[in-house]
Design a protein around this motif. Structure first.
Motif, PDB file in Angstrom:
ATOM      1  N   LEU A 120     -18.053 -47.276  14.970  1.00  0.00           N
ATOM      2  CA  LEU A 120     -17.835 -46.100  14.984  1.00  0.00           C
ATOM      3  C   LEU A 120     -18.527 -45.246  15.912  1.00  0.00           C
ATOM      4  CD1 LEU A 120     -17.658 -45.134  11.339  1.00  0.00           C
ATOM      5  CD2 LEU A 120     -15.689 -45.625  12.757  1.00  0.00           C
TER       6      LEU A 120
ATOM      7  N   GLN B 137     -18.079 -39.433  17.598  1.00  0.00           N
ATOM      8  CA  GLN B 137     -17.307 -38.512  17.145  1.00  0.00           C
ATOM      9  C   GLN B 137     -16.242 -38.823  16.143  1.00  0.00           C
ATOM     10  OE1 GLN B 137     -17.804 -39.749  20.481  1.00  0.00           O
ATOM     11  NE2 GLN B 137     -18.918 -37.798  20.875  1.00  0.00           N
ATOM     12  N   GLN B 138     -16.314 -40.055  15.564  1.00  0.00           N
ATOM     13  CA  GLN B 138     -15.472 -40.536  14.781  1.00  0.00           C
ATOM     14  C   GLN B 138     -15.933 -40.461  13.372  1.00  0.00           C
ATOM     15  OE1 GLN B 138     -14.923 -44.577  16.164  1.00  0.00           O
ATOM     16  NE2 GLN B 138     -12.867 -44.090  16.987  1.00  0.00           N
ATOM     17  N   SER B 139     -15.203 -40.411  12.416  1.00  0.00           N
ATOM     18  CA  SER B 139     -15.751 -40.235  11.050  1.00  0.00           C
ATOM     19  C   SER B 139     -15.366 -41.544  10.177  1.00  0.00           C
ATOM     20  CB  SER B 139     -15.243 -39.181  10.277  1.00  0.00           C
ATOM     21  OG  SER B 139     -13.557 -39.310   9.945  1.00  0.00           O
TER      22      SER B 139
ATOM     23  N   GLY C 171     -13.536 -41.662   7.353  1.00  0.00           N
ATOM     24  CA  GLY C 171     -12.131 -41.385   7.104  1.00  0.00           C
ATOM     25  C   GLY C 171     -11.240 -41.888   8.230  1.00  0.00           C
ATOM     26  N   ASP C 172     -11.412 -41.678   9.371  1.00  0.00           N
ATOM     27  CA  ASP C 172     -10.636 -42.191  10.373  1.00  0.00           C
ATOM     28  C   ASP C 172     -10.575 -43.587  10.476  1.00  0.00           C
ATOM     29  OD1 ASP C 172     -10.357 -39.362  11.216  1.00  0.00           O
ATOM     30  OD2 ASP C 172     -11.782 -39.453  12.596  1.00  0.00           O
ATOM     31  N   ALA C 173     -11.710 -44.163  10.088  1.00  0.00           N
ATOM     32  CA  ALA C 173     -11.913 -45.577  10.363  1.00  0.00           C
ATOM     33  C   ALA C 173     -11.090 -46.491   9.333  1.00  0.00           C
ATOM     34  CB  ALA C 173     -13.224 -45.942  10.226  1.00  0.00           C
TER      35      ALA C 173
ATOM     36  N   LYS D 287      -8.322 -44.981   8.000  1.00  0.00           N
ATOM     37  CA  LYS D 287      -7.003 -44.714   8.083  1.00  0.00           C
ATOM     38  C   LYS D 287      -6.491 -45.885   9.116  1.00  0.00           C
ATOM     39  CE  LYS D 287      -7.248 -39.692   7.857  1.00  0.00           C
ATOM     40  NZ  LYS D 287      -7.162 -38.536   8.351  1.00  0.00           N
ATOM     41  N   ARG D 288      -7.085 -46.666   9.842  1.00  0.00           N
ATOM     42  CA  ARG D 288      -6.713 -47.611  10.800  1.00  0.00           C
ATOM     43  C   ARG D 288      -6.664 -48.811  10.041  1.00  0.00           C
ATOM     44  NH1 ARG D 288     -10.714 -45.669  14.757  1.00  0.00           N
ATOM     45  NH2 ARG D 288     -11.961 -47.570  14.014  1.00  0.00           N
TER      46      ARG D 288
END
Length: 81
Positions: free
Chosen positions: A4, A7-9, A11-13, A15-16
């Motif tokens: 990560l 800037q990434q959280s 949660g974003d990871a 979702k992928r």
């Protein structure tokens, strides 16, 4: 999976990740937790037997072995089904 950036959280990871990866992770964590609880539970019972009957270390040893075998059998049943 890439690391990560700032800037990434998390949660974003998450979702992928695809659903099959999450399902495999769920099965692996569930099996590991089941094995751990089985071993620790039987060790605690073995320690109690040691305390009550003053047969240390045999209750703990037998409890650990029974818990390990029971946990592995439970893991085997999860994998087969």
């Amino acid at each position: 999976m890439a690391y990560l950036s700032s800037q990434q959280s998390v949660g974003d990871a998450m979702k992928r990740l695809d659903p099959t990866t999450l399902k495999a992770l769920n099965v692996a964590l569930s099996a590991g937790f089941s094995l751990l609880v089985s071993i620790l539970g039987c060790l605690a019972i073995g320690r109690g037997i040691d305390y009550l009957f003053d047969v240390s270390p045999w209750g703990t040893l037998i409890g650990g072995i029974v818990g390990g075998l029971g946990g592995l059998y439970s893991l085997y049943l999860r994998v087969v089904s």
